[in-house]
Design a protein around this motif. Structure first.
Motif, PDB file in Angstrom:
ATOM      1  N   HIS A  94      53.450  32.571  45.153  1.00 50.09           N
ATOM      2  CA  HIS A  94      52.444  33.173  46.016  1.00 50.09           C
ATOM      3  C   HIS A  94      51.476  32.128  46.549  1.00 50.09           C
ATOM      4  CE1 HIS A  94      50.489  32.946  42.084  1.00 50.09           C
ATOM      5  NE2 HIS A  94      49.328  32.982  42.714  1.00 50.09           N
ATOM      6  N   PHE A  95      50.655  32.541  47.479  1.00 48.30           N
ATOM      7  CA  PHE A  95      49.526  31.734  47.938  1.00 48.30           C
ATOM      8  C   PHE A  95      48.414  32.685  48.329  1.00 48.30           C
ATOM      9  CE2 PHE A  95      52.419  32.310  51.527  1.00 48.30           C
ATOM     10  CZ  PHE A  95      51.584  32.752  52.546  1.00 48.30           C
ATOM     11  N   HIS A  96      47.191  32.156  48.458  1.00 48.33           N
ATOM     12  CA  HIS A  96      46.042  32.994  48.759  1.00 48.33           C
ATOM     13  C   HIS A  96      44.970  32.163  49.448  1.00 48.33           C
ATOM     14  CE1 HIS A  96      44.703  31.084  45.030  1.00 48.33           C
ATOM     15  NE2 HIS A  96      45.739  31.626  44.408  1.00 48.33           N
ATOM     16  N   SER A  97      43.967  32.829  49.960  1.00 50.55           N
ATOM     17  CA  SER A  97      42.956  32.157  50.776  1.00 50.55           C
ATOM     18  C   SER A  97      41.913  31.416  49.948  1.00 50.55           C
ATOM     19  CB  SER A  97      42.245  33.171  51.687  1.00 50.55           C
ATOM     20  OG  SER A  97      41.568  34.138  50.905  1.00 50.55           O
ATOM     21  N   GLU A  98      41.923  31.613  48.634  1.00 47.88           N
ATOM     22  CA  GLU A  98      40.931  30.963  47.773  1.00 47.88           C
ATOM     23  C   GLU A  98      41.393  29.585  47.283  1.00 47.88           C
ATOM     24  OE1 GLU A  98      40.718  35.354  47.496  1.00 47.88           O
ATOM     25  OE2 GLU A  98      42.305  33.926  47.012  1.00 47.88           O
ATOM     26  N   TYR A  99      40.426  28.737  46.953  1.00 51.34           N
ATOM     27  CA  TYR A  99      40.702  27.563  46.143  1.00 51.34           C
ATOM     28  C   TYR A  99      40.971  28.046  44.722  1.00 51.34           C
ATOM     29  CZ  TYR A  99      38.541  24.807  49.891  1.00 51.34           C
ATOM     30  OH  TYR A  99      38.237  24.236  51.103  1.00 51.34           O
ATOM     31  N   GLN A 100      41.789  27.302  43.991  1.00 49.23           N
ATOM     32  CA  GLN A 100      42.094  27.698  42.609  1.00 49.23           C
ATOM     33  C   GLN A 100      42.125  26.456  41.712  1.00 49.23           C
ATOM     34  OE1 GLN A 100      45.537  30.393  41.674  1.00 49.23           O
ATOM     35  NE2 GLN A 100      46.297  28.634  40.513  1.00 49.23           N
ATOM     36  N   LEU A 101      41.406  26.520  40.608  1.00 41.33           N
ATOM     37  CA  LEU A 101      41.485  25.501  39.570  1.00 41.33           C
ATOM     38  C   LEU A 101      42.087  26.170  38.344  1.00 41.33           C
ATOM     39  CD1 LEU A 101      40.890  22.646  38.493  1.00 41.33           C
ATOM     40  CD2 LEU A 101      38.616  23.463  37.829  1.00 41.33           C
ATOM     41  N   PHE A 102      43.231  25.684  37.902  1.00 44.86           N
ATOM     42  CA  PHE A 102      43.966  26.324  36.818  1.00 44.86           C
ATOM     43  C   PHE A 102      44.327  25.299  35.753  1.00 44.86           C
ATOM     44  CE2 PHE A 102      48.224  27.842  35.169  1.00 44.86           C
ATOM     45  CZ  PHE A 102      47.698  28.852  34.363  1.00 44.86           C
ATOM     46  N   TYR A 111      38.787  30.967  40.678  1.00 44.65           N
ATOM     47  CA  TYR A 111      38.987  31.181  42.109  1.00 44.65           C
ATOM     48  C   TYR A 111      37.636  31.082  42.810  1.00 44.65           C
ATOM     49  CZ  TYR A 111      43.311  33.539  40.574  1.00 44.65           C
ATOM     50  OH  TYR A 111      44.511  33.863  39.990  1.00 44.65           O
ATOM     51  N   PHE A 112      37.570  30.307  43.888  1.00 40.53           N
ATOM     52  CA  PHE A 112      36.372  30.334  44.721  1.00 40.53           C
ATOM     53  C   PHE A 112      36.807  30.296  46.184  1.00 40.53           C
ATOM     54  CE2 PHE A 112      37.179  26.004  43.378  1.00 40.53           C
ATOM     55  CZ  PHE A 112      36.920  25.191  44.475  1.00 40.53           C
ATOM     56  N   PRO A 113      36.062  30.969  47.068  1.00 36.92           N
ATOM     57  CA  PRO A 113      36.553  31.225  48.429  1.00 36.92           C
ATOM     58  C   PRO A 113      36.555  29.999  49.327  1.00 36.92           C
ATOM     59  CG  PRO A 113      34.317  32.032  48.190  1.00 36.92           C
ATOM     60  CD  PRO A 113      34.751  31.585  46.813  1.00 36.92           C
ATOM     61  N   ASP A 114      37.327  30.119  50.406  1.00 36.22           N
ATOM     62  CA  ASP A 114      37.384  29.010  51.367  1.00 36.22           C
ATOM     63  C   ASP A 114      36.074  28.854  52.129  1.00 36.22           C
ATOM     64  OD1 ASP A 114      37.597  31.308  52.819  1.00 36.22           O
ATOM     65  OD2 ASP A 114      39.399  30.740  53.922  1.00 36.22           O
ATOM     66  N   HIS A 115      35.173  29.833  52.002  1.00 39.38           N
ATOM     67  CA  HIS A 115      33.839  29.706  52.601  1.00 39.38           C
ATOM     68  C   HIS A 115      32.786  29.542  51.494  1.00 39.38           C
ATOM     69  CE1 HIS A 115      34.607  34.008  51.793  1.00 39.38           C
ATOM     70  NE2 HIS A 115      33.334  34.043  51.445  1.00 39.38           N
TER      71      HIS A 115
END
Length: 288
Positions: free
Chosen positions: A31-39, A94-98
């Motif tokens: 999958h992919f999504h509009s948020e940044y992700q640190l995992f 998760y944190f948003p692209d904005h």
């Protein structure tokens, strides 16, 4: 399987979300999504797919992915076999692209973080001492609330931005061309390969799964994965072979057939082409 494009993971009114994940296996959906992700993986093993890159993962694996970069942490098949003593454990932010309206990252004080977020479009792997420091920070962040939690997240990003323990993952030329209207074709192909890489998998099987002709599937897959289907399948098998070579439980001939290669000569040739050394040399160096 779910579609590759999913809705936001961040509730309205929240700056970011942090979650502790404990389950028999990690999410099986590419999958992919509009948020940044640190995992970060705290427990579990398997194969990690980031953009066009494939790599084994284990406890300690830490990656920052940018918006719309496809990814999957696929647990080894044994995790799906109802083994009560096996589980996966991780922490994800998760944190948003904005995030913070982005304008703050144009300020000089936030310049390094702004550059990091741009770099994350290819995925950033974090290793070494930085990884150890950040695992503790992420565990601590689980307990934080309010403004203090945002400050700690910014500190985490600044540590990554200043660190030399970071490496790009996907090829910088990789572009996600997946369209929501295509459904989850790539996810279905990844699932097929990870379940059946020990056996023969034909191009026709993969093409039929996607309701495409073999030639159309070949073009489609290469445009999305940055490599041919046969190269992708070989790469998965080689990474599984690396895991078995490190365990030192099977001899090289057994590993060859266990990973879906049908002749030892072909296994040795493909392994050396990808890893720069023979399976025996790889094992001897790892166990030295």
């Amino acid at each position: 399987m779910k579609k590759a494009v999913q809705k936001s993971r961040i509730p309205a009114g929240k700056a970011f979300v942090i979650k502790e994940l404990i389950a028999p296996y990690f999410d099986v959906n590419w999958h992919f999504h509009s948020e940044y992700q640190l995992f970060v993986v705290l427990k579990g093993e398997g194969t990690r797919f980031i953009g066009d890159h494939i790599q084994r993962f284990q406890a300690g694996d830490m990656v920052l992915t940018g918006p719309n970069l496809p990814h999957l942490w696929r647990s080894d098949q044994i995790y799906f076999q109802d083994q009560p003593d096996l589980e996966t454990h991780g922490i994800v932010i998760y944190f948003p692209d904005h995030f913070l309206n982005n304008a703050v990252f144009d300020l000089e004080e936030f310049g390094l973080i702004g550059q990091l977020l741009q770099t994350s479009a290819s995925g950033v792997g974090i290793v070494g001492e930085t990884q150890k420091i950040l695992i503790n920070r992420m565990k601590n962040l689980l307990k934080k609330e309010g403004v203090g939690s945002i400050i700690q997240l910014l500190e985490i990003l600044e540590i990554i931005a200043k660190s030399t323990d970071c490496q790009l993952i996907a090829d910088p030329t990789y572009v996600n061309l997946h369209k929501e209207s295509e459904g989850d074709r790539m996810g279905l192909v990844y699932e097929l390969v990870m379940k059946r890489y020990t056996n023969k998998i034909t191009l026709k099987e993969a093409a039929d799964l996607c309701n495409l002709s073999e030639s159309a599937f070949s073009r489609y897959f290469k445009s999305r994965a940055n490599q041919s289907f046969s190269d992708f399948l070989s790469q998965v098998r080689i990474h599984q072979a690396c895991k078995l070579l490190q365990e030192d439980k099977l001899n090289i001939s057994q590993i060859c057939f266990e990973c879906g290669f049908f002749t030892l000569s072909n296994f040795n040739r493909q392994f050396k082409e990808r890893m720069g050394k023979t399976p025996l040399e790889y094992r001897n160096e790892f166990l030295r």
